[in-house]
Design a protein around this motif. Sequence first.
Motif, PDB file in Angstrom:
ATOM      1  N   SER A  77      46.881  40.719  38.270  1.00  0.00           N
ATOM      2  CA  SER A  77      45.456  41.081  38.314  1.00  0.00           C
ATOM      3  C   SER A  77      44.533  40.009  37.748  1.00  0.00           C
ATOM      4  O   SER A  77      43.320  40.201  37.720  1.00  0.00           O
ATOM      5  CB  SER A  77      45.235  42.377  37.523  1.00  0.00           C
ATOM      6  OG  SER A  77      46.068  43.413  37.966  1.00  0.00           O
ATOM      7  N   ASP A 103      53.850  45.214  31.102  1.00  0.00           N
ATOM      8  CA  ASP A 103      52.415  44.930  31.143  1.00  0.00           C
ATOM      9  C   ASP A 103      52.138  43.513  31.621  1.00  0.00           C
ATOM     10  O   ASP A 103      51.125  43.262  32.287  1.00  0.00           O
ATOM     11  CB  ASP A 103      51.795  45.127  29.757  1.00  0.00           C
ATOM     12  CG  ASP A 103      51.671  46.595  29.383  1.00  0.00           C
ATOM     13  OD1 ASP A 103      51.657  47.436  30.298  1.00  0.00           O
ATOM     14  OD2 ASP A 103      51.596  46.897  28.180  1.00  0.00           O
ATOM     15  N   LEU A 117      51.677  43.293  35.401  1.00  0.00           N
ATOM     16  CA  LEU A 117      50.402  43.844  35.869  1.00  0.00           C
ATOM     17  C   LEU A 117      49.244  42.922  35.509  1.00  0.00           C
ATOM     18  O   LEU A 117      48.311  42.739  36.304  1.00  0.00           O
ATOM     19  CB  LEU A 117      50.194  45.236  35.275  1.00  0.00           C
ATOM     20  CG  LEU A 117      51.254  46.275  35.655  1.00  0.00           C
ATOM     21  CD1 LEU A 117      50.984  47.594  34.934  1.00  0.00           C
ATOM     22  CD2 LEU A 117      51.293  46.501  37.162  1.00  0.00           C
ATOM     23  N   ARG A 118      49.295  42.317  34.327  1.00  0.00           N
ATOM     24  CA  ARG A 118      48.241  41.375  33.940  1.00  0.00           C
ATOM     25  C   ARG A 118      48.252  40.136  34.821  1.00  0.00           C
ATOM     26  O   ARG A 118      47.196  39.669  35.265  1.00  0.00           O
ATOM     27  CB  ARG A 118      48.406  40.968  32.473  1.00  0.00           C
ATOM     28  CG  ARG A 118      48.065  42.060  31.456  1.00  0.00           C
ATOM     29  CD  ARG A 118      47.885  41.459  30.060  1.00  0.00           C
ATOM     30  NE  ARG A 118      49.087  40.776  29.621  1.00  0.00           N
ATOM     31  CZ  ARG A 118      50.060  41.350  28.912  1.00  0.00           C
ATOM     32  NH1 ARG A 118      49.975  42.639  28.585  1.00  0.00           N
ATOM     33  NH2 ARG A 118      51.116  40.662  28.527  1.00  0.00           N
ATOM     34  N   ARG A 170      49.758  51.330  35.692  1.00  0.00           N
ATOM     35  CA  ARG A 170      51.010  51.546  34.960  1.00  0.00           C
ATOM     36  C   ARG A 170      51.346  53.037  34.916  1.00  0.00           C
ATOM     37  O   ARG A 170      52.501  53.440  35.096  1.00  0.00           O
ATOM     38  CB  ARG A 170      50.873  50.987  33.544  1.00  0.00           C
ATOM     39  CG  ARG A 170      52.171  50.869  32.769  1.00  0.00           C
ATOM     40  CD  ARG A 170      51.945  50.001  31.532  1.00  0.00           C
ATOM     41  NE  ARG A 170      53.194  49.764  30.834  1.00  0.00           N
ATOM     42  CZ  ARG A 170      53.604  50.470  29.802  1.00  0.00           C
ATOM     43  NH1 ARG A 170      52.870  51.473  29.347  1.00  0.00           N
ATOM     44  NH2 ARG A 170      54.743  50.182  29.209  1.00  0.00           N
ATOM     45  N   LEU A 212      47.981  48.787  42.415  1.00  0.00           N
ATOM     46  CA  LEU A 212      46.873  48.051  41.804  1.00  0.00           C
ATOM     47  C   LEU A 212      45.622  48.105  42.680  1.00  0.00           C
ATOM     48  O   LEU A 212      44.510  48.326  42.180  1.00  0.00           O
ATOM     49  CB  LEU A 212      47.271  46.594  41.557  1.00  0.00           C
ATOM     50  CG  LEU A 212      48.178  46.327  40.357  1.00  0.00           C
ATOM     51  CD1 LEU A 212      48.748  44.918  40.423  1.00  0.00           C
ATOM     52  CD2 LEU A 212      47.417  46.521  39.044  1.00  0.00           C
ATOM     53  N   THR A 271      44.869  47.940  35.214  1.00  0.00           N
ATOM     54  CA  THR A 271      46.281  47.770  34.873  1.00  0.00           C
ATOM     55  C   THR A 271      46.863  48.982  34.155  1.00  0.00           C
ATOM     56  O   THR A 271      48.003  49.376  34.418  1.00  0.00           O
ATOM     57  CB  THR A 271      46.487  46.504  34.022  1.00  0.00           C
ATOM     58  OG1 THR A 271      45.669  46.570  32.854  1.00  0.00           O
ATOM     59  CG2 THR A 271      46.122  45.255  34.821  1.00  0.00           C
TER      60      THR A 271
END
Length: 287
Positions: free
Chosen positions: A279, A272, A275-276, A259, A248, A255
């Motif tokens: 971040s 997902d 990652l969300r 990925r 990241l 994101t």
Amino acid sequence: MQGVLMLVFNYDRACRVGEAVGLAGHVITLLKHGDPQFKAVVNLLEARGAGEAAVLVIANSLVSYQLNTRGEEYWYRFSEYFRDASRSVTPEELLAFMSSTGLNTRLLEQKKRRLSAFFASSLSRRLNTDGLVYCGDLRGLYDELTGLYGGGYSKTVAFAVKMYWYLCEASGLKPVAKGVPPPLDLRNSLLLCSSCIAEGYGSLEDCVEAVMSRNRREALKALQVMCECSGLDCLELDVLTWLIVGVLRDTGFDTQGSRAVLRERFNIEIPDEILREFSRCSKRFNP
């Protein structure tokens, strides 16, 4: 740069992020075996055997800070250097590697003292005789190492135990990591800021600096909450966070780009949602 005057830690948020991390618990083994640092440990184990590899792995971990390169590159070069059986397993040889390669030249006197204390200890001799002796009690290894350096939490000791955990796994064992705290390093500190667990004013860099210095106690508590809510041991959590946050960071917290990199690098799909969540506050700090 003004710096962050005060951080507020949201432990409910830490639990929420931990629950999201739990969604990827099934990929930790794949991530671990794809970690360049795990591969470096395998390299040492094949060349030197468990005893010498254990001593080398822990000794190098204890001085793996303020590096002049990325950790992945440093450990690869270290394992290649010590694959040569003519290299002695001594503090002098480690210092020769650190200075001659230019990869670890900061705070050399401090690091020299740390190496000397470890190599002079009964722990070093015990590991050299039986490199896998602590695989069933990683917390015991953590306690012995912290005692060697005056007690209290130490991120380098936590990291040393993580790397020894890798050695145990590379030897085909299932080590017990319960009770070992996570390393509060740059990437975990960045995670606390970028995921909205630690919030304040200033830049993202200011937040990270504050987490690693005057807010260490609150930061460690937040990481422990993440561990509990994820259902993972803290070393397992660190495998996932260290590798994902590294990607990241390199992609500017993109994101979708991250990925794709994770898919290419490790052949896995990271949900997902993780990652969300990692971040969520990466853009909220003032530049």
